[in-house]
Every structure is written in structure tokens, then in C-alpha cells.
Design a protein around this motif. Structure first.
Motif, mmCIF file in Angstrom:
data_model
loop_
_atom_site.group_PDB
_atom_site.id
_atom_site.type_symbol
_atom_site.label_atom_id
_atom_site.label_comp_id
_atom_site.label_asym_id
_atom_site.label_seq_id
_atom_site.Cartn_x
_atom_site.Cartn_y
_atom_site.Cartn_z
ATOM 1 N N TYR A 62 0.799 -1.210 0.000
ATOM 2 C CA TYR A 62 0.000 0.000 0.000
ATOM 3 C C TYR A 62 0.836 1.266 0.000
ATOM 4 O O TYR A 62 0.346 2.342 -0.287
ATOM 5 C CB TYR A 62 -0.941 0.015 1.204
ATOM 6 C CG TYR A 62 -0.245 -0.148 2.531
ATOM 7 C CD1 TYR A 62 0.318 0.947 3.179
ATOM 8 C CD2 TYR A 62 -0.149 -1.394 3.131
ATOM 9 C CE1 TYR A 62 0.956 0.804 4.383
ATOM 10 C CE2 TYR A 62 0.487 -1.536 4.349
ATOM 11 C CZ TYR A 62 1.033 -0.447 4.973
ATOM 12 O OH TYR A 62 1.669 -0.602 6.179
ATOM 13 N N GLU A 112 -9.427 2.877 3.896
ATOM 14 C CA GLU A 112 -9.298 2.127 5.145
ATOM 15 C C GLU A 112 -9.437 0.632 4.880
ATOM 16 O O GLU A 112 -10.340 0.197 4.168
ATOM 17 C CB GLU A 112 -10.363 2.579 6.143
ATOM 18 C CG GLU A 112 -10.255 1.910 7.500
ATOM 19 C CD GLU A 112 -11.251 2.462 8.501
ATOM 20 O OE1 GLU A 112 -11.394 1.864 9.594
ATOM 21 O OE2 GLU A 112 -11.897 3.482 8.191
ATOM 22 N N GLU A 113 -8.524 -0.136 5.457
ATOM 23 C CA GLU A 113 -8.552 -1.586 5.348
ATOM 24 C C GLU A 113 -8.320 -2.193 6.729
ATOM 25 O O GLU A 113 -7.292 -1.930 7.361
ATOM 26 C CB GLU A 113 -7.483 -2.096 4.372
ATOM 27 C CG GLU A 113 -7.670 -1.617 2.936
ATOM 28 C CD GLU A 113 -6.558 -2.116 2.029
ATOM 29 O OE1 GLU A 113 -5.797 -3.011 2.472
ATOM 30 O OE2 GLU A 113 -6.441 -1.616 0.896
ATOM 31 N N ASN A 114 -9.285 -2.968 7.189
ATOM 32 C CA ASN A 114 -9.184 -3.650 8.486
ATOM 33 C C ASN A 114 -8.859 -2.688 9.627
ATOM 34 O O ASN A 114 -8.027 -2.957 10.489
ATOM 35 C CB ASN A 114 -8.127 -4.765 8.421
ATOM 36 C CG ASN A 114 -8.435 -5.813 7.376
ATOM 37 O OD1 ASN A 114 -9.600 -6.196 7.193
ATOM 38 N ND2 ASN A 114 -7.413 -6.289 6.682
ATOM 39 N N GLY A 115 -9.514 -1.531 9.581
ATOM 40 C CA GLY A 115 -9.334 -0.568 10.652
ATOM 41 C C GLY A 115 -8.072 0.267 10.551
ATOM 42 O O GLY A 115 -7.771 1.048 11.460
ATOM 43 N N THR A 116 -7.326 0.139 9.464
ATOM 44 C CA THR A 116 -6.085 0.897 9.283
ATOM 45 C C THR A 116 -6.204 1.807 8.069
ATOM 46 O O THR A 116 -6.638 1.372 7.002
ATOM 47 C CB THR A 116 -4.887 -0.051 9.088
ATOM 48 O OG1 THR A 116 -4.764 -0.904 10.229
ATOM 49 C CG2 THR A 116 -3.596 0.745 8.918
ATOM 50 N N LYS A 156 -4.863 3.425 4.967
ATOM 51 C CA LYS A 156 -3.772 3.092 4.060
ATOM 52 C C LYS A 156 -3.426 4.232 3.090
ATOM 53 O O LYS A 156 -2.399 4.183 2.418
ATOM 54 C CB LYS A 156 -4.149 1.848 3.244
ATOM 55 C CG LYS A 156 -4.412 0.614 4.091
ATOM 56 C CD LYS A 156 -3.169 0.176 4.833
ATOM 57 C CE LYS A 156 -3.390 -1.104 5.624
ATOM 58 N NZ LYS A 156 -3.529 -2.298 4.756
#
Length: 323
Positions: A37, A184-188, A190
Motif C-alpha cells: 500500500y 481504510e482496510e481492516n481498521g487501518t 492506508k
């Protein structure tokens, strides 16, 4: 409002010295370059590690530009995305306090506010006015070098200088674009999705994304309470070729319903700021409501200003007024 610049710089210094320093110290260099990412790819699909973005900064005002420069000096690869890179025309953050000047030195941003660059004016103290009387309040500067003082200037000129300083570093870039959402991916987080200057939808990825946008940012809904209540307006205008009673001083009239400020923003211009107007509606310029408000509410409280100044204010109102 005139404390806007110093507040931004002090918050930036706190952010950098605590959160960012701790973040990068706990992240080894290989981690920065490994995540898909935060890497750019060449046309043949190969990863271009030389141009990997470590930090995306949304916004290029005082905080965003200073942050980009500070991180860039540390060797970080920074990409700044700003909706409009034209010189801003704002009345906030035009008077830098001495503490703010010292913060500029600490961040390595000296020279941003010097007269030779943006026609900045030194400010050594304030004069307070009330009921026809006045008193002077001085900065405590005797323990500092002679160049340490307040600085007043056009906010837009100051911002442009900071942007130029940031992009003078080879590892910092500033791009004009409108960030529409965070990725946002899995709460993070990016990266960001944005529209380029030409209107093309694009995405940018980095290990760390920092939002330095203003209170009306469309990203508020993702970060905090998106509701912004406008309780009042400040109106300002510029007086040209007029000298204040005390040179190199801020002048504060303790009036009703708010204080009225006068301070130089160049060698030929004086800012009049602080005509507080409560409510959601601003008096109209076209039908004379604004001129009437200034004459009947504001002008009678400015006892130290001559009739000549009041005439200048009326004549320049239509061209120079800013909300």
C-alpha cells in the motif's frame, strides 16, 4: 484569531516531538518499504522502491506545510495533497507572536516571515483602548536576540513561502487535488482517494496519513463530529497608506460586542479586524446594511481614529471587505 499561526506551530511541534517521533522510532526502515500500500509501481508492474511515499499530508496550510518540511528534513518521503494551491486570502493567522517566531527557528523555517520576502512588519507590543484611554503592553523580549519580535503579514504570502520551502526538499512533493475519502482496510488508514486538478479519480498510498485540513473539511465525517455551527462572523477591511498612532504595534479597542483590532500587514496596509456580527446572516454590502452597521455600531467606539480614517473605511469597504 491573530493567534492562529502560533497555535498551529505549537500543535505541530507537539505532534512531531511526541506522536511522529515515537511512530518512526518504532518502525524499522524495512517495514516502511515493504507494504504494497505504500509503494508506487512502474508501468511494467514492478515496485519502484525509490519513490515509495512514507507520509501523506492532506492540506498545505501552516501546519501541513511545516509538517511536510520538518519530516522531509528527517529524510522521510512526503506527499502533500491540497485542494487549491493558489495563494489563500484569509484574515486568520496574520500576526505571528514572538513565541511563534521562535518555533519557526526551532523547526528550521527561519526566513519565512522576513520583510524582504513578504513585506512583513515587526510588532513589539500592543496598545489597548477603552473609553478614550489607552495603555501599552510590551512583549518580554530582553533576554532574546534583537530579531525576536512579533511579525505581521499577509497570511497568504506566508503560506506560499512555507509551501515553497517544503518543496525545496527533493523528497517532498505538493500536488493539487481534492481528497474525497480515506482508504481504510481492516481498521487501518492506508491512504486517500482524491480527484486530481484535471478531475481524474486517483488514489495515493502511504504508511502514515495525516489530515491537516480545516474545520470545513469533508473528511470530518470520518474523523470527528462533522457538524460545524457558525455562531458569528468577523468582518475585516484593509486601510491603505494610513499610519497608526503607534508604529509597529497592534492596536486593540475594547469595544462591544467584541474587540476591534488594527495592525499592519505590509508597509502600506493596515488590517481592521474584529467587527463581530452575531447570528447566521451578514449585513448586505449591496444595499448598504454593512456600511450602516459599521457607522452606527463599530465607528462610534473607535475614539482614537480620526474622521479621515472613517471616511477611508467607508470608501474602501466595497473593495476590501473580507468575511
Amino acid at each position: 484569531m491573530v493567534e492562529g499561526v502560533i497555535a498551529s506551530l505549537m500543535w505541530l511541534l507537539f505532534l512531531y516531538n511526541t506522536l511522529l517521533t515515537r511512530f518512526f522510532k518504532n518502525t524499522n526502515a524495512s517495514m516502511v518499504l515493504q507494504g504494497e500500500y505504500c509503494l508506487n509501481k512502474t508501468r511494467n508492474g514492478k515496485v519502484d522502491r525509490r519513490n515509495a511515499t512514507e507520509v501523506i499530508v492532506v492540506g498545505a496550510g501552516v501546519a501541513g506545510s511545516a509538517l511536510a518540511y520538518t519530516l522531509g528534513k528527517e529524510g522521510r518521503r512526503v506527499r502533500v495533497i491540497k485542494r487549491d494551491l493558489n495563494q489563500p486570502d484569509k484574515i486568520v493567522g496574520e500576526l505571528l507572536q514572538p513565541e511563534g517566531y521562535l518555533k519557526l527557528l526551532e523547526l528550521g523555517l527561519q526566513g519565512m516571515q522576513e520583510p524582504i520576502l513578504i513585506d512583513a512588519q515587526r510588532v513589539f507590543s500592543y496598545v489597548l483602548y477603552k473609553n478614550g484611554k489607552n495603555t501599552r503592553l510590551f512583549y518580554t523580549l530582553k533576554h532574546f536576540q534583537s530579531d525576536v519580535a512579533g511579525r505581521s503579514f499577509h497570511n497568504g504570502c506566508f503560506i506560499q513561502r512555507m509551501r515553497h520551502k517544503a518543496v525545496s526538499l527533493p523528497n517532498v512533493s505538493i500536488e493539487q487535488g481534492t481528497v474525497t475519502s480515506l482508504i481504510e482496510e481492516n481498521g487501518t488508514i492506508k491512504g486517500v482517494q482524491y480527484k486530481t486538478k484535471g478531475g481524474r479519480e486517483s488514489k495515493a498510498y502511504a504508511l502514515l496519513t495525516i489530515v491537516c485540513d480545516n474545520s470545513f473539511s469533508n473528511l470530518r465525517r470520518s474523523l470527528c463530529d462533522p457538524k460545524v455551527d457558525v455562531l458569528f462572523y468577523f468582518v475585516s477591511l484593509v486601510l491603505e497608506n494610513y499610519e497608526l498612532p503607534y508604529a509597529n504595534h497592534g492596536h486593540v479597542i475594547l469595544a462591544y460586542p467584541s474587540a476591534i483590532l488594527f495592525y499592519p500587514i505590509s508597509s502600506t496596509e493596515i488590517r481592521c479586524l474584529g467587527c463581530y456580527i452575531p447570528g447566521q446572516k451578514v449585513p448586505s454590502l449591496s444595499n448598504g446594511e454593512m456600511a450602516l452597521y459599521l457607522k452606527t455600531v463599530v465607528a462610534p467606539q473607535m475614539l482614537f481614529i480620526s474622521i479621515f480614517t472613517l471616511i477611508m473605511m467607508e470608501n474602501q469597504l466595497k473593495e476590501k471587505i473580507t468575511y
